[in-house]
Design a protein around this motif. Structure first.
Motif, PDB file in Angstrom:
ATOM      1  N   TYR A 108       0.831  -1.211   0.000  1.00 25.88           N
ATOM      2  CA  TYR A 108       0.000   0.000   0.000  1.00 25.88           C
ATOM      3  C   TYR A 108       0.863   1.257   0.000  1.00 25.88           C
ATOM      4  O   TYR A 108       0.530   2.243  -0.682  1.00 25.88           O
ATOM      5  CB  TYR A 108      -0.928   0.003   1.216  1.00 25.88           C
ATOM      6  CG  TYR A 108      -1.755   1.267   1.302  1.00 25.88           C
ATOM      7  CD1 TYR A 108      -2.887   1.421   0.522  1.00 25.88           C
ATOM      8  CD2 TYR A 108      -1.374   2.311   2.126  1.00 25.88           C
ATOM      9  CE1 TYR A 108      -3.641   2.587   0.568  1.00 25.88           C
ATOM     10  CE2 TYR A 108      -2.112   3.484   2.187  1.00 25.88           C
ATOM     11  CZ  TYR A 108      -3.241   3.614   1.422  1.00 25.88           C
ATOM     12  OH  TYR A 108      -3.974   4.772   1.458  1.00 25.88           O
ATOM     13  N   GLU A 207      -8.191   0.087   6.485  1.00 26.69           N
ATOM     14  CA  GLU A 207      -8.480  -1.182   7.149  1.00 26.69           C
ATOM     15  C   GLU A 207      -9.948  -1.544   7.027  1.00 26.69           C
ATOM     16  O   GLU A 207     -10.294  -2.699   6.727  1.00 26.69           O
ATOM     17  CB  GLU A 207      -8.062  -1.098   8.616  1.00 26.69           C
ATOM     18  CG  GLU A 207      -7.965  -2.441   9.304  1.00 26.69           C
ATOM     19  CD  GLU A 207      -7.343  -2.357  10.680  1.00 26.69           C
ATOM     20  OE1 GLU A 207      -7.073  -3.411  11.265  1.00 26.69           O
ATOM     21  OE2 GLU A 207      -7.124  -1.228  11.180  1.00 26.69           O
ATOM     22  N   ALA A 210     -10.605  -2.607   3.408  1.00 29.19           N
ATOM     23  CA  ALA A 210     -10.100  -3.942   3.087  1.00 29.19           C
ATOM     24  C   ALA A 210     -11.054  -5.023   3.567  1.00 29.19           C
ATOM     25  O   ALA A 210     -11.322  -6.005   2.854  1.00 29.19           O
ATOM     26  CB  ALA A 210      -8.716  -4.131   3.701  1.00 29.19           C
ATOM     27  N   TRP A 211     -11.586  -4.854   4.772  1.00 30.05           N
ATOM     28  CA  TRP A 211     -12.519  -5.858   5.310  1.00 30.05           C
ATOM     29  C   TRP A 211     -13.880  -5.779   4.623  1.00 30.05           C
ATOM     30  O   TRP A 211     -14.501  -6.816   4.363  1.00 30.05           O
ATOM     31  CB  TRP A 211     -12.674  -5.674   6.819  1.00 30.05           C
ATOM     32  CG  TRP A 211     -11.540  -6.252   7.602  1.00 30.05           C
ATOM     33  CD1 TRP A 211     -10.514  -5.590   8.187  1.00 30.05           C
ATOM     34  CD2 TRP A 211     -11.314  -7.644   7.861  1.00 30.05           C
ATOM     35  NE1 TRP A 211      -9.655  -6.463   8.802  1.00 30.05           N
ATOM     36  CE2 TRP A 211     -10.120  -7.736   8.622  1.00 30.05           C
ATOM     37  CE3 TRP A 211     -11.996  -8.807   7.520  1.00 30.05           C
ATOM     38  CZ2 TRP A 211      -9.601  -8.962   9.043  1.00 30.05           C
ATOM     39  CZ3 TRP A 211     -11.480 -10.028   7.945  1.00 30.05           C
ATOM     40  CH2 TRP A 211     -10.300 -10.100   8.703  1.00 30.05           C
ATOM     41  N   PRO A 218      -5.672  -5.634   5.392  1.00 30.83           N
ATOM     42  CA  PRO A 218      -4.848  -5.024   4.334  1.00 30.83           C
ATOM     43  C   PRO A 218      -3.531  -5.758   4.119  1.00 30.83           C
ATOM     44  O   PRO A 218      -2.974  -5.728   3.019  1.00 30.83           O
ATOM     45  CB  PRO A 218      -4.610  -3.600   4.854  1.00 30.83           C
ATOM     46  CG  PRO A 218      -5.710  -3.344   5.811  1.00 30.83           C
ATOM     47  CD  PRO A 218      -6.043  -4.662   6.418  1.00 30.83           C
ATOM     48  N   LEU A 221      -3.852  -8.456   1.209  1.00 34.69           N
ATOM     49  CA  LEU A 221      -4.417  -8.093  -0.087  1.00 34.69           C
ATOM     50  C   LEU A 221      -3.417  -8.355  -1.208  1.00 34.69           C
ATOM     51  O   LEU A 221      -2.195  -8.260  -1.023  1.00 34.69           O
ATOM     52  CB  LEU A 221      -4.815  -6.614  -0.091  1.00 34.69           C
ATOM     53  CG  LEU A 221      -5.923  -6.191   0.893  1.00 34.69           C
ATOM     54  CD1 LEU A 221      -6.205  -4.709   0.746  1.00 34.69           C
ATOM     55  CD2 LEU A 221      -7.182  -7.008   0.694  1.00 34.69           C
ATOM     56  N   GLU A 225      -5.869  -5.734  -5.550  1.00 36.83           N
ATOM     57  CA  GLU A 225      -6.734  -5.214  -4.496  1.00 36.83           C
ATOM     58  C   GLU A 225      -6.126  -3.981  -3.837  1.00 36.83           C
ATOM     59  O   GLU A 225      -6.827  -3.007  -3.540  1.00 36.83           O
ATOM     60  CB  GLU A 225      -6.981  -6.323  -3.475  1.00 36.83           C
ATOM     61  CG  GLU A 225      -7.786  -7.500  -4.031  1.00 36.83           C
ATOM     62  CD  GLU A 225      -7.738  -8.732  -3.156  1.00 36.83           C
ATOM     63  OE1 GLU A 225      -8.602  -9.608  -3.321  1.00 36.83           O
ATOM     64  OE2 GLU A 225      -6.828  -8.823  -2.303  1.00 36.83           O
ATOM     65  N   THR A 226      -4.812  -4.027  -3.625  1.00 36.30           N
ATOM     66  CA  THR A 226      -4.144  -2.868  -3.030  1.00 36.30           C
ATOM     67  C   THR A 226      -4.220  -1.664  -3.958  1.00 36.30           C
ATOM     68  O   THR A 226      -4.472  -0.530  -3.512  1.00 36.30           O
ATOM     69  CB  THR A 226      -2.674  -3.205  -2.729  1.00 36.30           C
ATOM     70  OG1 THR A 226      -2.610  -4.340  -1.857  1.00 36.30           O
ATOM     71  CG2 THR A 226      -1.969  -2.038  -2.071  1.00 36.30           C
ATOM     72  N   LEU A 229      -7.636   0.001  -3.784  1.00 35.60           N
ATOM     73  CA  LEU A 229      -7.820   0.854  -2.621  1.00 35.60           C
ATOM     74  C   LEU A 229      -6.915   2.085  -2.670  1.00 35.60           C
ATOM     75  O   LEU A 229      -7.231   3.113  -2.049  1.00 35.60           O
ATOM     76  CB  LEU A 229      -7.533   0.054  -1.346  1.00 35.60           C
ATOM     77  CG  LEU A 229      -8.487  -1.115  -1.074  1.00 35.60           C
ATOM     78  CD1 LEU A 229      -8.174  -1.766   0.265  1.00 35.60           C
ATOM     79  CD2 LEU A 229      -9.942  -0.671  -1.096  1.00 35.60           C
TER      80      LEU A 229
END
Length: 821
Positions: A108, A207, A210-211, A218, A221, A225-226, A229
């Protein structure tokens, strides 16, 4: 949020006004003189001094500027012992806003800085190059086509959400961004950004996002996915279906391409990442311990946001699933609630905490009630503690016979669950079979006040009334206890049997928090010795398991479990608590509103859950006996009392030290018979040379009446020969008993449905099954009975005297009082 800008502005204005007001009292010559003095002292030119003064003044003003802060409500998070999320509550402003993240994934950090602020680690809060580029592009196109906000400036803007987007505010953001960089590390600024960035809808922070969108932390991930976000805070509305999500995908893919060009990811990772779909609708957050979460969010006086518990997430989920499966069957009988607790005995820690079943969200059956901390009628679950207490004081031995006959104490007449009687039963077996009548008689001998004090010293805090208010019903569920306290008390008994090397402390406490001091301790060291605890656990090992586990002894792989059930009056509560050297498991089943249901018993409702939980726990070798605390004594093979001179058969029994002074067997004595062993005789009717003295085990008539029905090997006393019966009473003692006997007993005569007076049934026993008993009421003859000695009466209100006389002239009298209707 605390917006300190205006506050600090007011303070600065006040300060400047004071300085100007002070200097206004001096004339020009005074100020010039002050400057000249400074020139001579510091040996600098006037212009240089003025420049330094201005720089120092600006630095002072810069130092007074507020550091952006966040003070918004956050969610409460529960984590297990391994750091896995167990549950989260929504913040008070209805936002999924987790507390500030503790550590950022490297993925991230790279993705966010590449996308939002490539020179983040080099600029002082404002990127001059990006600012120049933005000014150039915006002038060229005549409109705002590019921004120059750094991550630090975005953090400042998020801390001041209500400010308009103007050039003046932009300038203020830049100044405050520099101030933030001056006082905060780059890592902490990134944490602030990740914790407070918007991610669509009511999701705030990395956080929570992510959930909500990917169902995991996180840290776990993927690159795709990262990247999703990392670009989402720039256009958070794109995450919702129907909001041009293709634009979000384009942004993500462009970021992935940039990461590839910077050699952050390889071509394979890029190819796989581009194929990953965007998240669909938000996922529900884990809810593995909702009742604990409710406790921390509503009842805690501390500001708890990240709560790290001793629970094991994997075990917690398995126990939740077990309770859920059994609840489906229990609900068919309108049994709507259940709770389970798993404790680690050696570590004194809670491993699983299921406060109630998972409902459908309507809370129609009280699923929100945390049963583990709710006081409920204890049923028979306290019987092992009375047994241990009496062993400790030397008032009972494991194999000593306890009367199990019809019993009355005032208006209290306990009955066994089967409504039958054994006559006499060994104490350990009375506990294993949870017989009510022997338990009440033992409590009567031990004393209600003593047992009450014992329970309090063991850690039971729900005894709100004086001991005399509970009376003898205390042992049968007359008091209330919580699953939490009762399971910890059982666990404390087990911990007394562990070697010192396995114990973490000498007192047991069930801790819910990692690295936290205990809230309450259960210290058994001065109360129950390891010997008493060992004998109690051995007795509980004999409790018959549910039908599916009845043959557990036949399998070598079966683990030993000491356990006990309890059922409250009216079938309102079903209990089951079990022990192994590693774990203590407590289960409660019933209805939160107290409604009773037929068949709601500990053995049928709670025990199956208990054994399913133990089946998913690691087994261990059984407790080692505390040989240094156990003493071998010789006891009568028939009565279990210390062997006396007339006990024909004996065996060895282990007892605590106090048991060494237990009573000698009162039931074995010498019987004088004729040469054929058929008749009893005495010296007045038989030659002394022809009398045989035989040791004989004989129970009192009331106990014998029921005992001989269950024990075919029991030999009643032979009758006296006809020429010897005149001395029967003198030699043999009482041969006749009135069952349900209690002097001055007060009774009601029932009223039948037709309004007529009902009847009271009296029952007597006689050692000689062929004897005749003559019944009298208030010295008036009523009738005679043979074999079965029962008589129903309908006496008027008042005091009466019932007299029984047998053929030998033996008399038994019983006074009772009939109450008015």
């Amino acid at each position: 949020m605390i917006n300190n800008v205006q506050v600090h502005r007011a303070k600065m204005t006040k300060l400047f006004s004071a300085i100007i007001s002070k200097f206004s009292t001096y004339n020009k010559s005074t100020l010039c003189g002050l400057v000249s003095s400074c020139e001579r002292i510091f040996k600098v030119k006037k212009r240089t001094f003025v420049v330094l003064a201005v720089v120092l003044f600006i630095g002072f003003v810069f130092y007074l500027l507020p550091v952006p802060k966040f003070d918004r409500p956050v969610s409460t998070l529960l984590f297990d012992r391994h750091g896995e999320l167990l549950g989260a509550s929504i913040a008070s402003d209805e936002q999924w806003r987790f507390p500030e993240i503790e550590s950022l994934p490297e993925k991230y950090i790279i993705a966010a800085t590449v996308y939002e602020d490539s020179r983040f680690f080099y600029h002082p809060g404002v990127d001059v190059l990006a600012l120049a580029r933005a000014v150039r592009d915006n002038i060229r196109f005549g409109t705002i086509v590019s921004g120059a906000s750094t991550i630090t400036m975005q953090v400042v803007r998020m801390s001041r959400p209500d400010k308009p987007r103007t050039l003046l505010e932009k300038l203020i953001e830049m100044i405050l961004a520099c101030r933030l960089e001056f006082s905060t590390s780059k890592e902490d600024i990134l944490k602030l950004y990740a914790s407070h960035a918007p991610y669509g809808g009511n999701v705030v922070g990395l956080e929570a996002a992510a959930w909500r969108y990917f169902g995991r932390s996180p840290l776990n991930l993927s690159w795709a996915e990262t990247a999703t976000l990392a670009v989402l805070p720039n256009s958070p509305a794109l995450i919702h279906p129907g909001r041009q999500r293709h634009l979000l995908r384009q942004k993500r893919d462009r970021l992935l391409a940039r990461l590839y060009k910077k050699s952050v990811i390889d071509s394979l990772t890029l190819s796989l990442s581009l194929q990953e779909p965007l998240p669909d609708k938000p996922n529900p957050l884990p809810m593995l311990a909702p009742h604990l979460l409710q406790r921390f969010t509503q009842e805690s006086t501390q500001s708890l946001t990240r709560v790290k518990l001793t629970l094991d997430g994997a075990l917690q989920k398995r126990v939740c699933d077990i309770v859920k499966v059994h609840h489906r069957h229990l609900a068919l009988n309108d049994i709507n609630n259940a709770a389970a607790l798993v404790l680690d005995i050696a570590g004194s820690e809670v491993l699983a905490y299921v406060g109630n079943v998972e409902g459908d969200g309507s809370f129609a059956h009280g699923e929100y009630v945390d049963i583990i901390t709710a006081p409920r009628s204890t049923g028979s679950i306290l019987k092992p503690l009375l047994y241990a207490g009496m062993l400790e004081s030397g008032e009972i031995l494991p194999m000593a016979l306890v009367p199990d006959i019809p019993t009355h104490f005032g208006g209290f007449a306990p009955e066994n669950y089967t409504r039958t009687y054994e006559g006499a039963v060994p104490a350990y077996m009375a506990l294993a079979r949870s017989l009510n009548v022997p338990a009440v008689r033992l409590l009567n001998n031990y004393g209600v006040h003593r047992f009450y004090a014992l329970l309090e010293s063991l850690g039971m805090t729900t005894l709100f009334r004086p001991a005399q208010d509970y009376g003898l019903s205390l042992i049968l569920g007359g008091a209330e206890g919580t699953l939490w306290e009762l399971t910890t008390i059982y666990a404390a008994v087990a911990q007394r049997l562990l070697p010192d090397s396995q114990k973490q402390n000498s007192t047991f406490h069930a801790s819910l928090f990692l690295d936290s001091p205990p809230e309450r301790k259960n210290s058994l060291e001065p109360i129950l010795s390891p010997a008493a605890c060992w004998l109690t656990v051995q007795a509980l090992l004999e409790v018959a398991r549910p039908e599916e586990d009845m043959a557990w002894r036949e399998f070598q792989s079966s683990q030993k479990i000491a356990w006990k059930t309890g059922t409250s009056y009216g079938f309102r509560d079903g209990w089951a608590i079990g022990l192994t050297p590693r774990y203590a498991v407590g289960v409660w089943v019933g209805n939160a509103d107290g409604e009773g249901r037929p068949g709601l018993t500990g053995i049928s409702s709670a025990a199956p859950i208990l054994f399913d939980i133990f089946n998913c726990l690691e087994s261990a070798s059984w407790f080692e006996p505390p040989v240094a605390r156990l003493y071998d004594i010789t006891v009568c093979a028939h009565s279990g009392y210390r062997a006396g001179p007339f006990c024909a058969a004996t065996k060895t029994c282990q007892v605590p030290e106090a048991g060494l002074a237990f009573s000698v067997c009162p039931y074995c004595h010498v019987v004088h018979c004729d040469s054929t062993d058929t008749w009893r005789v005495h010296s007045d009717c038989e030659s002394v040379a022809d009398i045989k003295s035989i040791p004989w085990f004989t129970l009192p008539p009331a106990m014998e009446w029921f005992y001989r029905k269950k024990h075919s090997d029991y030999k009643p006393l032979p009758p006296f020969r006809d020429d010897c019966y005149m001395a029967l009473n003198m030699i043999s003692g009482s041969s006749m008993n009135l069952l349900q006997h209690q002097e001055d007993r007060s009774v009601y005569v029932p009223v039948e449905l037709d309004g007529s007076s009902g009847r009271i049934v009296f029952e007597a026993t006689h050692r000689d099954p062929n004897s005749t008993i003559f019944w009298h009421l208030d010295e008036e003859y009523l009738t005679a009975t043979q074999n079965i000695h029962q008589l129903s009466l309908s006496p008027p209100p008042g005091r009466h005297l019932l007299t029984l006389v047998d053929e030998t002239g033996e008399i038994v009298q019983h006074s009772f009082n009939v109450l008015e209707k």
